[in-house]
Design an enzyme around this catalytic site. Structure first.
Site, PDB file in Angstrom:
ATOM      1  N   SER A   1       0.850  -1.192   0.000  1.00  0.00           N
ATOM      2  CA  SER A   1       0.000   0.000   0.000  1.00  0.00           C
ATOM      3  C   SER A   1       0.878   1.233   0.000  1.00  0.00           C
ATOM      4  O   SER A   1       2.045   1.191   0.414  1.00  0.00           O
ATOM      5  CB  SER A   1      -0.891  -0.004   1.252  1.00  0.00           C
ATOM      6  OG  SER A   1      -1.549   1.231   1.422  1.00  0.00           O
TER       7      SER A   1
ATOM      8  N   TYR B   1      -2.179  -0.880  10.460  1.00  0.00           N
ATOM      9  CA  TYR B   1      -2.141  -1.148   9.015  1.00  0.00           C
ATOM     10  C   TYR B   1      -0.862  -0.594   8.386  1.00  0.00           C
ATOM     11  O   TYR B   1      -0.171  -1.300   7.642  1.00  0.00           O
ATOM     12  CB  TYR B   1      -3.367  -0.518   8.359  1.00  0.00           C
ATOM     13  CG  TYR B   1      -3.481  -0.776   6.876  1.00  0.00           C
ATOM     14  CD1 TYR B   1      -3.891  -2.017   6.395  1.00  0.00           C
ATOM     15  CD2 TYR B   1      -3.189   0.223   5.953  1.00  0.00           C
ATOM     16  CE1 TYR B   1      -4.013  -2.254   5.029  1.00  0.00           C
ATOM     17  CE2 TYR B   1      -3.298   0.001   4.598  1.00  0.00           C
ATOM     18  CZ  TYR B   1      -3.716  -1.241   4.138  1.00  0.00           C
ATOM     19  OH  TYR B   1      -3.808  -1.467   2.782  1.00  0.00           O
TER      20      TYR B   1
END
Length: 300
Positions: A172, A185
């Site tokens: 990501s 995350y």
């Protein structure tokens, strides 16, 4: 001192390789064939994993699909079969190391050697540190990065033996910069990016140049995992756009894929610009999404 003098001697090479890179921007990259390859995709029951499976099905690959969501997995498998691919699907919990190892053993015995591994399974919890439960933090790391170790350890040996394969890490943009209320995350995705970079270097050190690596780092994607994401960098990405970039990157053997590509520029800026300016830039980017906040500021 000797080290810096040696580095100065490398400047002509830097100029040559920079010009070479600029020229390559205008030359179409050759796309490799993956017909007949055995492709394993984790998290194939939804979103990026599902659409990636469809793309590989159209490229005439044999598919091995894993996901904890049995219903979503069955839907993906059915569509891939309709597209003409041979498909083997299994409900696998990628937070469970032993389940990964036992499922991998079954794949090798019944289907064959996986030559393209797409580590896509992921979880995200949108909350601050205090509202993120301990099991959620553990699950985030188990799925988003530790699973990459277990799947790679399971399937890499045969790739090493054949000096042929491709390992894909779906990370990501949050693996390159910190985002408030995505602490677990971001941390896991930083680890995933590090996994990709270190694995790439390790394969080079072991002279296994036939095994390629690719890391995908997109901005917010419209998959429903993060509610109401918004940023001044542009609209939320559609999954189809991201998967098209991913497949193109795999077939042209790109090591790092940013979506949108401008994110690579911001990752460089973050390493070079003064911290006070970066703070202003982050406010301009203005990342927002729905999140649970456990920490309450006491009113005076």
């Amino acid at each position: 001192m000797k080290f810096f003098l040696d580095c100065l001697l490398l400047l002509p090479l830097l100029l040559i390789f920079t010009l070479e890179s600029l020229l390559k921007l205008f030359i179409p990259k050759k796309r490799k064939s993956v017909t007949g390859e055995i492709v394993l995709i984790t998290g194939a029951g939804h979103g990026i994993g599902r659409l990636t499976a469809y793309k590989f099905a159209k490229l005439k690959c044999k598919l091995v699909l894993w996901d904890i969501n049995k219903h979503g997995l069955e839907e993906t498998a059915a569509e891939c079969k309709r597209l003409g691919a041979k498909v083997h699907s299994s409900a696998v919990d990628c937070s469970n190391r032993e389940e990964i190892y036992s499922s991998a053993k079954k794949v090798k015995a019944e289907i064959g050697d996986v030559s393209i591994l797409v580590n896509n399974a992921g979880v995200v919890y949108t909350s601050d540190l205090f509202a993120t439960q301990d099991p959620q933090i553990e699950k985030t790391f188990e799925v988003n990065v530790l699973a990459h170790f277990w799947t790679t350890k399971a399937f890499l040996p045969e790739m090493m033996k054949n000096n042929h394969g491709h390992i894909v890490t779906v990370a990501s943009a949050a693996g390159h910069t910190g985002v408030p209320f995505l602490l677990a995350y971001c941390s896991s995705k930083f680890a995933a990016v590090g996994f990709h970079k270190a694995l790439t270097e390790e394969l080079a050190a072991l002279e296994r140049t036939g095994i390629k690596t690719t890391c995908l780092c997109p901005n917010f994607i419209n998959t429903g995992f993060i509610k109401n994401p918004r940023t001044s960098l542009g609209p939320t990405l559609e999954p189809e756009e991201v998967v098209n970039k991913l497949i193109d990157g795999i077939l042209t053997e790109q090591k790092m894929i940013f979506v949108p590509s401008s994110l690579s520029f911001f990752s460089v800026l973050e390493k070079t610009l003064p911290e006070r300016f970066l703070a202003i830039l982050r406010r301009k980017i203005n990342i927002k999404f729905d999140a649970v906040i456990g920490y309450k500021i006491k009113k005076q």
